[in-house]
Each structure stands twice: as C-alpha cells, then as structure tokens.
Design a protein around this motif. Structure first.
Motif, PDB file in Angstrom:
ATOM      1  N   GLN A  11      11.357  15.011 -26.852  1.00  0.00           N
ATOM      2  CA  GLN A  11      10.153  15.542 -26.272  1.00  0.00           C
ATOM      3  C   GLN A  11       9.474  14.444 -25.243  1.00  0.00           C
ATOM      4  O   GLN A  11       9.354  13.271 -25.825  1.00  0.00           O
ATOM      5  N   ALA A  12       9.054  14.767 -24.221  1.00  0.00           N
ATOM      6  CA  ALA A  12       8.331  13.963 -23.198  1.00  0.00           C
ATOM      7  C   ALA A  12       7.162  14.580 -22.662  1.00  0.00           C
ATOM      8  O   ALA A  12       7.404  15.745 -22.444  1.00  0.00           O
ATOM      9  N   VAL A  13       6.049  13.793 -22.718  1.00  0.00           N
ATOM     10  CA  VAL A  13       4.836  14.557 -22.144  1.00  0.00           C
ATOM     11  C   VAL A  13       4.114  13.301 -20.935  1.00  0.00           C
ATOM     12  O   VAL A  13       4.207  12.144 -21.647  1.00  0.00           O
ATOM     13  N   ASP A  14       4.227  13.740 -19.665  1.00  0.00           N
ATOM     14  CA  ASP A  14       3.587  13.002 -18.772  1.00  0.00           C
ATOM     15  C   ASP A  14       4.308  11.747 -18.584  1.00  0.00           C
ATOM     16  O   ASP A  14       3.644  10.469 -18.398  1.00  0.00           O
ATOM     17  N   LEU A  15       5.506  11.739 -18.770  1.00  0.00           N
ATOM     18  CA  LEU A  15       6.470  10.538 -18.938  1.00  0.00           C
ATOM     19  C   LEU A  15       6.510   9.568 -17.594  1.00  0.00           C
ATOM     20  O   LEU A  15       6.754  10.373 -16.587  1.00  0.00           O
ATOM     21  N   VAL A  16       6.260   8.307 -17.338  1.00  0.00           N
ATOM     22  CA  VAL A  16       6.225   7.649 -16.273  1.00  0.00           C
ATOM     23  C   VAL A  16       7.237   6.223 -16.329  1.00  0.00           C
ATOM     24  O   VAL A  16       6.999   5.665 -17.541  1.00  0.00           O
ATOM     25  N   LYS A  17       7.997   6.023 -15.540  1.00  0.00           N
ATOM     26  CA  LYS A  17       8.794   4.809 -15.406  1.00  0.00           C
ATOM     27  C   LYS A  17       8.435   4.182 -13.911  1.00  0.00           C
ATOM     28  O   LYS A  17       8.751   4.677 -13.200  1.00  0.00           O
ATOM     29  N   ARG A  18       7.684   3.094 -14.066  1.00  0.00           N
ATOM     30  CA  ARG A  18       7.383   2.451 -12.912  1.00  0.00           C
ATOM     31  C   ARG A  18       7.907   0.927 -13.039  1.00  0.00           C
ATOM     32  O   ARG A  18       7.889   0.071 -13.905  1.00  0.00           O
ATOM     33  N   TYR A  19       8.709   0.570 -12.071  1.00  0.00           N
ATOM     34  CA  TYR A  19       9.284  -0.834 -11.939  1.00  0.00           C
ATOM     35  C   TYR A  19       8.216  -1.705 -10.937  1.00  0.00           C
ATOM     36  O   TYR A  19       8.026  -1.438  -9.982  1.00  0.00           O
ATOM     37  N   PRO A  20       8.202  -2.975 -11.558  1.00  0.00           N
ATOM     38  CA  PRO A  20       7.167  -3.848 -10.741  1.00  0.00           C
ATOM     39  C   PRO A  20       7.845  -4.557  -9.563  1.00  0.00           C
ATOM     40  O   PRO A  20       8.874  -4.393  -9.357  1.00  0.00           O
ATOM     41  N   PRO A  21       7.186  -5.175  -8.717  1.00  0.00           N
ATOM     42  CA  PRO A  21       7.806  -5.754  -7.387  1.00  0.00           C
ATOM     43  C   PRO A  21       8.688  -6.753  -8.010  1.00  0.00           C
ATOM     44  O   PRO A  21       8.367  -7.541  -8.808  1.00  0.00           O
ATOM     45  N   ARG A  22       9.766  -6.865  -7.336  1.00  0.00           N
ATOM     46  CA  ARG A  22      10.616  -7.974  -7.336  1.00  0.00           C
ATOM     47  C   ARG A  22      10.446  -9.313  -6.631  1.00  0.00           C
ATOM     48  O   ARG A  22      10.811 -10.506  -7.124  1.00  0.00           O
ATOM     49  N   ASN A  23       9.622  -9.029  -5.612  1.00  0.00           N
ATOM     50  CA  ASN A  23       9.194 -10.352  -4.893  1.00  0.00           C
ATOM     51  C   ASN A  23       7.778 -10.040  -4.104  1.00  0.00           C
ATOM     52  O   ASN A  23       7.416  -9.053  -4.331  1.00  0.00           O
ATOM     53  N   ARG A  24       7.276 -10.764  -3.401  1.00  0.00           N
ATOM     54  CA  ARG A  24       6.044 -10.753  -2.563  1.00  0.00           C
ATOM     55  C   ARG A  24       6.000  -9.823  -1.575  1.00  0.00           C
ATOM     56  O   ARG A  24       4.917  -8.945  -1.453  1.00  0.00           O
ATOM     57  N   ARG A  25       7.231  -9.469  -1.038  1.00  0.00           N
ATOM     58  CA  ARG A  25       7.302  -8.323  -0.036  1.00  0.00           C
ATOM     59  C   ARG A  25       7.634  -7.081  -0.636  1.00  0.00           C
ATOM     60  O   ARG A  25       7.319  -5.934  -0.091  1.00  0.00           O
ATOM     61  N   ASP A  26       8.020  -7.069  -1.800  1.00  0.00           N
ATOM     62  CA  ASP A  26       8.135  -5.758  -2.516  1.00  0.00           C
ATOM     63  C   ASP A  26       7.069  -5.173  -3.272  1.00  0.00           C
ATOM     64  O   ASP A  26       6.156  -6.057  -3.911  1.00  0.00           O
TER      65      ASP A  26
END
Length: 321
Positions: A11-26
């Motif tokens: 069961q998932a509720v309001d599930l979020v997966k966010r990937y951080p920037p890989r470099n300064r431009r990302d």
C-alpha cells in the motif's frame, strides 16, 4: 489513512520519488509524484505507461532498493526504509535485464541465486526441478545460459526469482524484446503463477499485455496516476466500444479529417501521424459514412477499443511515444 486489511500486501499513500541534481546544470527531477495504490493478495496489479512515466522507479521502491523521498509505503505490512532485508526475503524480482550468469549452466544459476537466500543445496535442487519443469526448461538444465534463446532466458529469470517461494513477484517489463510467440508462452507461465496464489506486480507499455494479465492497473503519465481500475472499467469509462482506423495516402489525411468534421461528425476523432481514429459505438456505421462522403482510405479497420485508446484519451499520446 492506511488500510489495515490483512490481504493488502502493498500500500502506497502520496508516494514520491525525487532524484537530486547530478551536476550544477541539472535541476533533478521527480519520477513519482504523489501516487496512491494497493496490491491485494492473489491479484495481478499493473503499472501501465510509456518510458519515463515512473513505472520502474515505483517498482524499485517496492523492491526495497530505492528509498521513497516522501509519502508512506508498506510492503507485507513493513516499512521498506527500516525492514528492507526482511521484505526482500519474501519477494521475487524479475528485472528488465536478465542479469543471468551466461557462463554458468541453467541449474548453476538457480543454485547460486538460492544460496543468496541461505537455502540448503538439497532444497534448491528440489525446488529447481519443479521450477525448471514450470519454465519448460528441464531438458536445458545442464546447458550454459548463453546457448538459450531470449524467451528461454526470460523464463529462467522468472524461475530463478521463485526459488525463495515469494509471496509477491515483481516483474519490470517482463516481455520487452521478445517475439510474439515467446510473449504468449511467458503470459501462460505468469497466469499459472497467479492461479497458484502468487501475487504479481508488473510494469509494461504493452496494452495487450496489461489486458491479458492484470486484474487491476494504474495508468501513469509523468509520475502521476491519471486513471485506475480494471482493464474493462478503464476502457468503458474513457473510450467508446469500437474504433474505426483509417489510413490515407500521403497528404490526404488532413482533407479527410476536415470533411468528416464539416459533415457534422461529433464523435471523437484522433489524428495520428500514420492514421485517423474515429471513436464510435458502431464502427461499421461510421465506415459507411466515410464512403458516403466519397473518401477512399487505403485501409479501413473496425476494432474494439483498447487500453492504448484509454491512454491516448487521457494524455494525448500513444503508449509508445
């Protein structure tokens, strides 16, 4: 609020997966953007959507190999952030890539994988016999994996994932790259697993696969759920009963579409690069209108609506875009 019913395995509720920037431009990106879903014991549940929709990221969170950024996720009643090892012991995982050791034999691959779970060799051998029979690979047990066809390797990957007798089997794009015959053989194996009580979670961008295998599914687009339900419910809600597909010569499609609209056709018309789709309750009646207007398509086909039509209606693009 989380459901406490014992037959809810995931069961998932309001599930979020966010990937951080890989470099300064990302700037980073959000792969899964606040989704809710549940898997019930004994069912086949699917994530349907194009590449980049968030399907694989969701599967990695369920498999306890990628922690959620936020939201709540429970797998077999446990928190993947804290009890990942216990959860993984009760899961079977079929990744997109087979990751088999091609220098070893079919049986040796089962043995090595079984040892990861701490199973005795005798137990692995007994289960291996049953699994090879299930995967239709008994006669190939002594052969190196490199000698197997793509379909055989995929069936071996599924057999390997079952060595620990999991309660949930996760399948990420299980038939990508397989020919039609191999896909149907694999569907048969998965259907048998479900009959044996194994709960299935799969991702796919093949609408026919989702219709064949899934009891329920969610349609993902850009990390969000845009629809959910059984395949039949989704089609009934978001599409007409039939679709008339029309293909015209180069430069003729735009004129045909204009004539249909000028004639007062109020049904949904979709213009794709290679064909025109007319969504209607009666395909043959629509085709008669096409002919009365003096239009001459190269090909005309009436078919039942599918999940791909659902996705097109919800997102404005096809599943393979």
């Amino acid at each position: 609020m989380l459901c406490r019913v014992t037959d809810v395995l995931v069961q998932a509720v309001d599930l979020v997966k966010r990937y951080p920037p890989r470099n300064r431009r990302d700037t980073g990106f959000t792969a899964v953007d606040g989704i809710d879903f549940s898997l019930h014991r004994g069912e086949a549940f699917g994530f349907l959507g194009p590449n980049g929709a968030g399907k694989s990221s969701t599967m990695r969170m369920i498999a306890c190999v990628s922690p959620p950024t936020s939201g709540t996720l429970r797998v077999l009643g446990m928190d993947p952030r804290k009890e990942g090892q216990r959860i993984r012991a009760r899961l079977g995982v079929v990744p997109q890539d087979d990751a088999l050791d091609r220098e070893l034999t079919v049986r040796e691959n089962l043995l090595i994988y079984g040892r990861y779970f701490g199973l005795p060799k005798q137990v692995i051998a007994e289960r291996g016999d049953r699994l090879l029979e299930f995967a239709q690979l008994t006669e190939r047990g002594g052969e190196r994996v490199e000698a197997l066809s793509g379909g055989m390797r995929r069936r071996l990957t599924i057999a390997r994932s079952l060595i620990n007798e999991p309660e949930i089997l996760l399948l990420d794009e299980p038939t990508t790259g397989l020919d039609p015959q191999a896909r149907h053989v694999l569907w048969d194996r998965l259907f048998r697993l479900k009959q044996q009580g194994v709960s299935l979670v799969l991702t796919t961008h093949y609408m026919d696969e989702a219709e064949q295998l899934c009891d329920r599914l969610v349609v993902l687009d850009s990390g969000r759920i845009v629809a959910q339900g059984s395949p039949a419910e989704l089609i009934a809600t978001h599409s007409t009963r039939e679709v008339l597909e029309l293909r015209f010569g180069v430069g003729e499609q735009g004129t045909a579409l204009e004539k249909l609209r000028d004639a007062g056709v109020h049904d949904r018309l979709e213009e794709l690069p290679d064909r025109l789709l007319w969504y209607t309750a009666e395909g043959e009646t629509a085709l008669a209108v096409v002919h009365r207007l003096g239009l001459s398509p190269i090909t005309a086909m009436v078919r039942r609506a599918s999940l791909e039509d659902v996705f097109l209606a919800l997102t404005g693009r096809t599943l393979v875009d």
